[in-house]
Each structure stands twice: as structure tokens, then as C-alpha cells.
Design an enzyme around this catalytic site. Sequence first.
Site, PDB file in Angstrom:
ATOM      1  N   TYR A 101     103.817 108.939   9.889  1.00 18.30           N
ATOM      2  CA  TYR A 101     102.665 109.159   9.010  1.00 18.30           C
ATOM      3  C   TYR A 101     103.005 108.810   7.561  1.00 18.30           C
ATOM      4  CZ  TYR A 101      98.366 111.241  10.845  1.00 18.30           C
ATOM      5  OH  TYR A 101      97.131 111.438  11.411  1.00 18.30           O
ATOM      6  N   ASP A 127     106.442 119.497   7.734  1.00 26.29           N
ATOM      7  CA  ASP A 127     107.055 118.310   7.134  1.00 26.29           C
ATOM      8  C   ASP A 127     107.788 118.576   5.828  1.00 26.29           C
ATOM      9  OD1 ASP A 127     106.354 116.535   9.164  1.00 26.29           O
ATOM     10  OD2 ASP A 127     104.380 116.200   8.331  1.00 26.29           O
TER      11      ASP A 127
END
Length: 702
Positions: A406, A322
Site C-alpha cells: 500500500y 502499520d
Amino acid sequence: MKTPTHPLDDLTAAEITAAAAVVKAALLADASDDDEIRFSYVTLAEPAKLAMAAYVTGEGPVPPRQAEVIATIVSKMDAYIFVVNLGDEPSVASKNPVPEGCQPLFSPDDCFLAEDIVKADEAVCAEIAERYGVDPADFGTSLICDPWSVHVATPDFEPLKWRPDGRAARLIQCFLYWRTDEADNQYAKPIDLLPVVDLNARKVIHCSKQPGATPPKIGLKTNVNYHRASLETNSYLPTKHRLPMKPLDVTQPDGANFNVADGRVVTWDGWSMRLGFNYREGLVIHDARFEGRSVMKRASLVEMAVPYADPNPPFERKCAFDVGDYGLGYCADSLELGCDCLGHIRYFDAVLCDSRGEPYVTKKAICMHEEDMGVLWKHVEYRNGHNEARRARRLVVSFVATVVNYEYLFYWYFNQDGSMEYEIKLSGMLSTNLLSAGERVDGEGGANDGAPLHGVLVAPGVNAQVHQHMFCARLDVEVDGTNNVVDEVDLVTGCVGKASGIRDPFANAFGPVKTRLATERAAVRVCDQTKARTWRVSNPSVINPITNESVGYKLVPFTRGASQPVLLTGSECAVTKKGEFATKNLWVTPHTDSERFPAGEFTPQGAPGQGLPKWTESDRSLGGEGGGDVVLWHAFGVAHVPRPEDFPCMNVEHVGFSFKPDGFFKGNPAIDLPPPTMAGSKEDTSAGTCCAANGHVGANGH
């Protein structure tokens, strides 16, 4: 152009505009005027550490103000890394191509572009309409495309080589979902197609389908919602909010105790630090000091590896890095007063750039506030009942990143006992999918469905795969100066006393044993909770007069959340090869300005073995007995076996570590805190006072 007051200040909007203009002009010299120049980022090129040190001590000039830029000529697929001199007449200082086969990080605009490309693809839309019986007219608002980078499981992955010219494609894969409106939870309604987009070609070049999966007939009708506007539509979860609780207010009538000066220099109690923010790491802590003594030169989160443990096609390539793929700064949220933080709050904006090289502002990207943390230290003299207690206060500096589904909530804590802590809270939405071949029984998405082999049913017919979140923090330590050494400290039984030479005749001895981590390969370590393992950073040239040993701080793993394993993927897994940093909990390297990211500079479609494993091949010395300028890379994470209770929105999971003084002070650095006041506190006497009723009140009434 006005120059910021400090070399580490983030780029201003004017500097971003100037740097982008210089780069665009340089690239258009090799392209036509109608070619699209697409920017991955424009950010501060931080000065070299030695140049900064010379500037701070007055022994060197102000480091040159520079920007680092990556931009691509889309038609040619040529991406370049620029360093731009800023000032009155900005100019190109250097220009280098992005290495062949590597792809720059994906900006938010890239992610939106991928979704637009999928929604415009007639073949994909026709397939969805036929399989799910939905109206293509609804695709604009109801079809949701979550963009993920493509971490290929095998080098022969077809979309990598689709181009006739042999050039590498710039790939994003899109996990698909359906929702009826913006308040509907799409993750309860996954779609079993996975298109792959080439961003440079602007088209879908591959589309996978879960083998053998038949779309559940009721799949798009089951509502599992969390949004305040759609709770009443839930199929089986509560449809109304519970009664609100009585207020619990956090007030600071006299204001906060922190001060901010010189841009983002923060002072609070004994602490001082400078705050930075960039597109990739998000929040950066510079030059953290306690009572004027250096503790940490630079600290940030520099990478994540998030593998999903499902070998069923097409999920063998489901993984995210990420930080390197999307940039935590790019994903930062604008924080809300009274929701993300409480009390007297100071916010800081972040200035970033879009794909056109134009600056924009993320308002309230950083939150700073104080928190009460209960008792810091306490003792009651049982003979007379005298009570001395001090409450703990801490400074919290935080930001929140939404990376597609998320939420990651990042917190640096600065405590009155001289310790620093880092905590990550994980929340948001599980990335879901339909059951794979052999798992579905009746095909209806109902109670007769089988169990997923590599996940958990979190809604009818909806699988949430087992996965990990492996983080890596880069800690450029500076404990009372630059020259530091690192020891691994284990608590073991039968340890030998310093002078006695007697080996535990009563079998009751246990204590710390230190092992010097002298070279890079020796310093590749894992946590061992059975030995209470910590890593102590000390300065051999500064001696604590009480212990007669070098002053130090210790890195204590997993002080937030439960102890967790390292990366669980096998040694031959593509995720392991790219995310080798996460196979260990500690790496230590000599400081080098260019060594920034533990999985390499370019993680999308990037080569394996970059970053830490490559840097440490030569097994460099960590400075010898006199110490050196070292960097700690601490990898830690959460292994997530989903639960139904994690859906539709996950309550936070916690993980984090502490950096605690260990022989840094002569005694308790918080012993001089004044006694607390009780203003605003009340005793509930509605049921009587149990202590008084039982005669347990001390001599001083406590």
C-alpha cells in the site's frame, strides 16, 4: 560532535553513529564479540514538554540532547530500550529491557531478512514448485514474499510457543506471490502458502495452506499489469498508453512564498511551524502558530489498525498496525519532482538508521509546496455587478510511505483563513489471495469461479478481501495557550435561546448545544453526522471581544472523503482488543510525556488493551473549568470494499479532518488578502462566449 541548533532537531548522522556505538559497547559487555547486535531504531529522545517550555521562555536551560535506542542481542533474544546522552562524551543514561513477550518494531532490514529466509527454505520452495509447476531456479527473482507482522487470533497459535526454551519467537508471516520479472504485477498471481518466520532463529517455523484450495492452472499466466514496461503484456486490460493531454503547467516565476530558517522552521503567510521527522511517525508538526498565536504544539499520525475481514484460515490472523509494526518514517519514499508535487518545491531529507546502527539518508522524504485552491471567498453585488473575490492558497507539507503493498500519502495543509487540515490519500496495490475452500468451482481460476464470501474478485481467480484502514492522529493542542477545555458541539432541533426561554413555537429552531468533556471517560466519543458533531477546543482565559466567549478551534471530522464507521471487527476480535483506540473517533487525555502511541509502545505480538484504554481507566480530570494541558486522539478511517477498478493499481481514496478557528478571530482573517492578478490565464473563445451571447455580463465585465 556538533550539536544541532534546536533541541527538537532530528538526530544527525554523527549522533546516530555515536549513540549506536555506546549501545553496542554496553550490550557486548553481556555478550560475546561475535554476537549480532541488531538495532530496531536510533531516534531523538524528545525533551519533556515542561523542560521545552521553560527553555523557550528563557526560564530554564537547554534540555539535554539525548537519543532513544532499541537494540537486541540476537542469540539471547534480549531487547533493550536505551536513552543515550549525546555531546562530546556520549554515555548511557538508562537501560531497560523490552517487556517480556513484546517485540520491537520491524525495520526494513527485518523485512528483507524474512524474505531471504523464506526463499532459502527448501521445504517451502519444494512445495511451491510441486503445486505450481515452476522452476526453483527462478525463485530468486520471481518468488515475492510480502512480510506482515503476526497478529494472532488465538493465544494458542502454535508458532508462538515453538521454542523449547519457552522464549517468545519474533514472528513475521509472508504472503507469497509470483512474477516473471520486476515489471510484472505479482498481486495478480497469489500463491496459497503462508510461511511464518522466526527472525531470531533465522528459519521458517510454520507454514499454512489454504484448506481445500487447488492452485488454478492458469493463475501464474494471467497478466494484469500497470508498469510502463509491461503494459503491453496485459491479458485483458489496455496494452498501450492513451494519447497524452496538452500540458497544464504550474509555475512560480518569482519563487515560493515560504521561508525556512533555523533548520526546519517554516514561515508562510500568517503561519509558522517547525518540521520534525522520525522512524515511526514520519512527519511531525511542532509549534504551529498563526499570526504569532499558538494553535497546535505537536501533531502527527501515531497509529493505524488495518483488519482484513476474512475468517477463512489462515487469514484470521491477517492484520497490520502499520505505524507500530513497521514505522512510517522507515517506509518513507524519496519523492520525485513534478510527480508527487508540483510548482516551486522545497524538499527535506531524513536521516535514519539501519539494523546495524549505521545512519542512512532518505533523500527528499518531505515535500513542501504551495497550491492554488480555487475561490476562498467571493461576493458579487447583484445591483451593479461589482465582484470581490479572493483565491485560496495553501501551504502543503507532505510525505509518502510505501508499506509493502500500500501507498499512504500524508498531507498537512495550512490555509490562509487560519485553518489546518490533514488528508490521507490511499493508493498502491490490493493485498490479494486465491479463493478459499468452497468458493472455487472449476479450479481453473476462470469465469466459472464462485464469488469470494469475504472479498471481491478483482482478476480471474484473485480475491481482494474487504478491509479497513483505521488511523489515529495525536493532536497536542495549544489554542492561545496551554490551558484548554474541550466541548462536544451538536446541532440539534428545538434548542432554547439564551435569554428568551421560548422553546421553538414555530418548530423552525435548531442550533448548537455544547457538552463539556470534563474527564477522560466522558471524552471517549464517536462522530454523529446527523448532528453535525464537532469538538471545540477553547481557552477559558482568553475572551473574544465580539462573541464574549472563549477563543477556540474546532475539530471537524471527515472533511476529506465520506464519513466512515469506526472499527467494524467484533468486541471479541483480537484486532479490536489491541486496536481499541479505533472503536471511537475521539479520546482526550491530560498531556503526559510517556503516553505516545494509542495501541501501546509495542504492537508486534503485543498485549491487548495497551495505550488509550489503559491510560483512561482512572478517568483523569481534563483540567476543570480553568482548562488544562490536553491531547486529542482522533481516530478515523476508510472501510474498503474493493472494486475491479481498484486493480491493478488503486486510484486514491481520500480521508481526513480539519482544525478550524471557531471564535479565535474577530472576523474573517483572510479579509485583507489583496485582489488577485490574472497573469497566465486565458479565455478560450473558440466556441464564442456564452455569457456575452446571452447578455449576462455584469457592469464590471465579470
